[in-house]
Design an enzyme around this catalytic site. Sequence first.
Site, short mmCIF file in Angstrom:
data_model
loop_
_atom_site.label_atom_id
_atom_site.label_comp_id
_atom_site.label_asym_id
_atom_site.label_seq_id
_atom_site.Cartn_x
_atom_site.Cartn_y
_atom_site.Cartn_z
CE LYS A 1 -3.68 3.25 2.69
NZ LYS A 1 -3.37 3.09 3.69
CD GLN A 2 4.21 4.50 -0.92
OE1 GLN A 2 3.72 5.23 -0.50
NE2 GLN A 2 5.49 3.89 -0.69
#
Length: 360
Positions: free
Chosen positions: A243-244
């Site tokens: 997740k970014q």
Amino acid sequence: MLRERLTINKIEELLGAEAQSLLAFDSPKIAKDTLTLPNPNFVDAVFANSDRNNRVLGNLARFYDQGNLGGTGYLSIFPVDQGIEHSAGASFAKNPIYFDPENIVKLAVEAGCNGIASTLGVLGLMSRKYAHKIPFVVKINHNELLTYPNKFDQIMFASVDQAYNMGAAGIGATIYFGSPESARQIIEVSEAFEYAHEKGLFTILWCYLRNSAFKTDKDYHESADLTGQANHLGVTIGADFIKQKLPTNNGGYKMLNTGGPSYGKFDERIYTELSSDHPIDLARYQVVNNYMGKIGLINSGGASGKNDLADAVKTAVINKRAGGSGLIVGRKAFQRPFAEGVKLIQAIQDVYLNEAVTIV
């Protein structure tokens, strides 16, 4: 009853002046045929060759097959850890029904998400009623803002065994890469991910940057080069998904090395041959650092604001066209009335279901 999906015309309308730039972009620096792209057989194509055991593969398959995006290779995840990360009052004051954990889970189910990511307390309280209906992802560490003065550190709130015992499909954790505490967090999370895989749970890593030096003329916490390297560290310790934040700029290494080399290492070609200033190229550089797409890139939806639907659709278009695997959207959905939150999440899903929005 079948719902009406977003058409390509509606997507173009929401993108506004950026529609042509985002939907017609056709010259990425890195060609899509060099990547492993989302597809209905992603678990077999990637993870069946890995060291993940059969129980992990089963939970991954369940995750990919759930909800409105089931069977597409794309993911729509509903995350609510803001009760700890941003304080419950500040997060839920707009919509107090979400102080009740059941409403959090109900929104994920109603919206047709692949899974819900939340705290030990939220998911533990609802596990017997819902863990068999939608994949649970237990976020095991958090930053709390009650200590005075506030500090920014991810500390363990839950264990892998607690997630396993409630019937969760996976665990999630955050590392603040670039922070003084990151070395300890890397060790803690790496050990937790190893044990999670032993128990049959998949892993999601929030690969966030955190250092005041990264914010100068721009907020380089969102630069493609620094976030890309954070992603690469994340996949190195066994994350099954990253997740970014969607990158909004580039050149973090250059900024930090103004006046002479003193921080990290970089090659000028990452700015000229591997990326450009186009948003899709910036996001593709993140995908590239996820083992050329073999580990799915899930971009975050960000804070709630005035143009949530348009912003969310834009993020989804960029993520999809770059070769990403989906979005994880929380505040944009739960900080509005329940039915509106459901519609917003489903609008994001419509981007991934719309064949006119292609991978470039």
